[in-house]
Design a protein around this motif. Sequence first.
Motif, short mmCIF file in Angstrom:
data_model
loop_
_atom_site.label_atom_id
_atom_site.label_comp_id
_atom_site.label_asym_id
_atom_site.label_seq_id
_atom_site.Cartn_x
_atom_site.Cartn_y
_atom_site.Cartn_z
N ILE A 107 36.86 57.21 101.78
CA ILE A 107 36.37 55.94 100.97
C ILE A 107 35.34 56.11 100.05
O ILE A 107 35.48 55.65 98.91
N LEU A 108 34.09 56.81 100.34
CA LEU A 108 32.90 57.15 99.43
C LEU A 108 33.56 58.14 98.56
O LEU A 108 33.14 57.98 97.17
N ALA A 109 34.41 58.88 98.77
CA ALA A 109 35.15 59.93 97.69
C ALA A 109 35.73 59.04 96.67
O ALA A 109 35.59 59.51 95.37
N GLY A 110 36.49 58.04 97.00
CA GLY A 110 37.07 57.21 96.03
C GLY A 110 36.17 56.47 95.21
O GLY A 110 36.31 56.14 94.10
N VAL A 111 35.12 56.04 95.95
CA VAL A 111 33.92 55.44 95.12
C VAL A 111 33.27 56.32 94.03
O VAL A 111 33.13 55.99 92.94
N PHE A 112 33.11 57.74 94.28
CA PHE A 112 32.39 58.72 93.42
C PHE A 112 33.54 58.75 92.30
O PHE A 112 33.08 59.11 91.09
N ILE A 232 27.70 62.28 104.99
CA ILE A 232 29.13 62.43 104.36
C ILE A 232 29.12 62.51 102.76
O ILE A 232 30.18 62.90 102.24
N ALA A 233 28.15 62.39 102.08
CA ALA A 233 28.17 62.45 100.68
C ALA A 233 28.45 63.90 100.13
O ALA A 233 29.21 63.77 99.24
N PRO A 234 27.77 65.12 100.58
CA PRO A 234 28.54 66.07 100.04
C PRO A 234 29.81 66.57 100.14
O PRO A 234 30.42 66.76 99.30
N PHE A 235 30.48 65.89 101.41
CA PHE A 235 32.07 66.27 101.54
C PHE A 235 32.57 65.06 100.43
O PHE A 235 33.67 65.44 100.03
N SER A 236 32.24 64.05 100.34
CA SER A 236 32.71 62.97 99.65
C SER A 236 32.68 63.53 98.17
O SER A 236 33.87 63.39 97.28
N LEU A 237 31.68 63.89 97.51
CA LEU A 237 31.53 64.46 96.45
C LEU A 237 32.46 65.53 96.13
O LEU A 237 33.20 66.08 95.06
N GLY A 238 32.36 66.52 96.99
CA GLY A 238 33.40 67.58 96.85
C GLY A 238 34.95 67.17 96.87
O GLY A 238 35.69 67.76 95.99
N MET A 239 35.35 66.36 97.80
CA MET A 239 36.78 65.88 97.72
C MET A 239 36.73 65.04 96.40
O MET A 239 38.04 65.32 95.65
N LEU A 241 35.59 65.74 93.44
CA LEU A 241 35.68 66.47 92.39
C LEU A 241 36.99 67.17 92.45
O LEU A 241 37.71 67.82 91.47
N VAL A 242 37.54 68.01 93.64
CA VAL A 242 38.57 68.78 93.65
C VAL A 242 39.77 67.88 93.55
O VAL A 242 40.45 68.38 92.76
N GLY A 243 39.76 66.48 93.95
CA GLY A 243 40.91 65.58 93.61
C GLY A 243 40.95 65.38 92.33
O GLY A 243 42.19 65.51 91.79
N LEU A 244 39.93 65.21 91.50
CA LEU A 244 39.98 64.86 90.07
C LEU A 244 40.56 65.98 89.34
O LEU A 244 41.33 66.16 88.37
N LEU A 245 39.95 67.32 89.76
CA LEU A 245 40.42 68.55 89.03
C LEU A 245 41.87 68.83 89.11
O LEU A 245 42.54 69.00 88.37
N GLU A 246 42.24 68.63 90.14
CA GLU A 246 43.80 68.80 90.59
C GLU A 246 44.67 67.99 89.97
O GLU A 246 45.82 68.17 89.31
N ASN A 379 34.91 75.71 100.01
CA ASN A 379 34.77 74.47 99.32
C ASN A 379 35.28 74.64 97.69
O ASN A 379 34.52 75.50 97.18
N LEU A 380 36.35 74.00 97.26
CA LEU A 380 36.92 74.18 96.21
C LEU A 380 35.92 73.77 94.87
O LEU A 380 36.01 74.32 94.01
N ALA A 381 35.32 72.65 95.16
CA ALA A 381 34.49 72.00 94.40
C ALA A 381 33.08 73.04 93.85
O ALA A 381 33.13 73.28 92.70
N ILE A 382 32.76 73.78 94.71
CA ILE A 382 31.57 74.78 94.77
C ILE A 382 31.90 75.92 93.78
O ILE A 382 31.46 76.40 92.68
#
Length: 498
Positions: A107-112, A232-239, A241-246, A379-382
Amino acid sequence: MATVDDRARYRPNPSVLTALKSPRLLTREVLAGLVVGLALIPEAIAFSIIAGVDPKVGLFSAFVMAVSIAFVGGRPAMISAATGAVALVIAPVMREHGMDYFIATVILAGVFQVLLAVLGVAKLMRFIPRSVMVGFVNALAILVFMAQLPHLIDVPWLVYPLVAGGLIIMVLMPRLTKVVPAPLVSIILVTAVVVVFALDVPTVGDEGELPRSLPELFLPSIPLTWETFTIIAPFSLGMALVGLLESLMTAKLVDEITDTHSHKTREAWGQGVANMVSGFLGGMGGCAMIGQTMINVKVSGARTRISTFCAGVFLLVLVVTLGDVVAIIPMAALVAVMIMVCVATFDWHSIRPSTLRRMPKSETFVMISTVALVVITSNLAIGVVVGVIVASVLFVRRVSHFATVTRTVSADAAHYTVDGELFFASSNDLTTQFEYADDPERVVIDLSRSHIWDASTVAALDTIETKYAQHGKTVELRGLNDASGVLHGRLSGGFPPA
């Protein structure tokens, strides 16, 4: 606010209304959705297992993501569902903190993603070098393959010939027909062999319970504290970024295939909305799927949101009504599918000796750095962020040597001609290229073949004038283009003496 031209540019062709009025187009869209819905089942289950959750979580996510993005996305006919990239990023949350924290992360990843869309992150896609994108794709393939190893180690020996048979079917099937997805045929045939010969091998049913009903509202039971946010924030931000990139990379690919434009910013916040909805309905979230999108757009010829919507609906209907059948699918069949996805995803051209010989060493280094960081950190985002930084540093290092200073001396003046782009990297040593003590009392600096890009260059020019003034000499700047002149006029004199 979108202008009339913008709206015309992003207008889908054909539109949903056009497809609904045309039986031929509507049939094409619905059948495309059915094919994709079938193809989504094995991968959604496989990605659930990668994330460490029950298969129903990935299946619910695939359904919710596909239906949601059909309404809120910016790229018609693109398929979004649970993906391996997202599963790999957030799997540690499930493993270490449990389901409630896992859903909160989604959910937090969606907010980000919504926030990043508002900030215009979609426009930053053009700053991601090709070498980083290749590294991203190759690292994704490696990580997904590594995620299959637990299903190939310490298992009954029958698993290995079943996996091999599934791979052979997927290699040969496209040569016969592409009407039905080869992964689906492979799963059906491998499952049939296991059932007919009553083979004792791990199945999907062993991994967890499949859904028997529609998804329900899921409110994660977690403390709303700063400590929870830091978990949860580091994983949410990673998700995010990775989701948007792909997703944005896939949208760009579909744009090229269909010769149409898509609204990348709308796609970015649409992905965020779909992930939030997915989380609140107990799904694992996701992003655009390159493989399923290619099935939908390139193989089936779909062009509208109808196909995306139908893919999600058909998926849910098939799983809820045929759950007992899905449960007997052997894990060997899904492992074969995922290995094939890895092979198809990896950019083999990028590691050919002929390619490596032609490619600049810096490009190869960036690609390898991206892959290495992703594999090491999982971590794909890193990997992508560091890859962009490395590429930027190497680019700045290359162009910093492009600025040159040529000196000629006449009876009454010293003339300096500056060639090249002037910015912080190339202008830092600009002050060392002038003969302050030996030059005549008049110095002319010709900037007609250069451009001033930043405050560092203006500060360097001010320093040059100051040094000449200390020797009782005057400096005349000539040939500044309009943009350089405006920047120099606004900033000159505003820096303390060096």
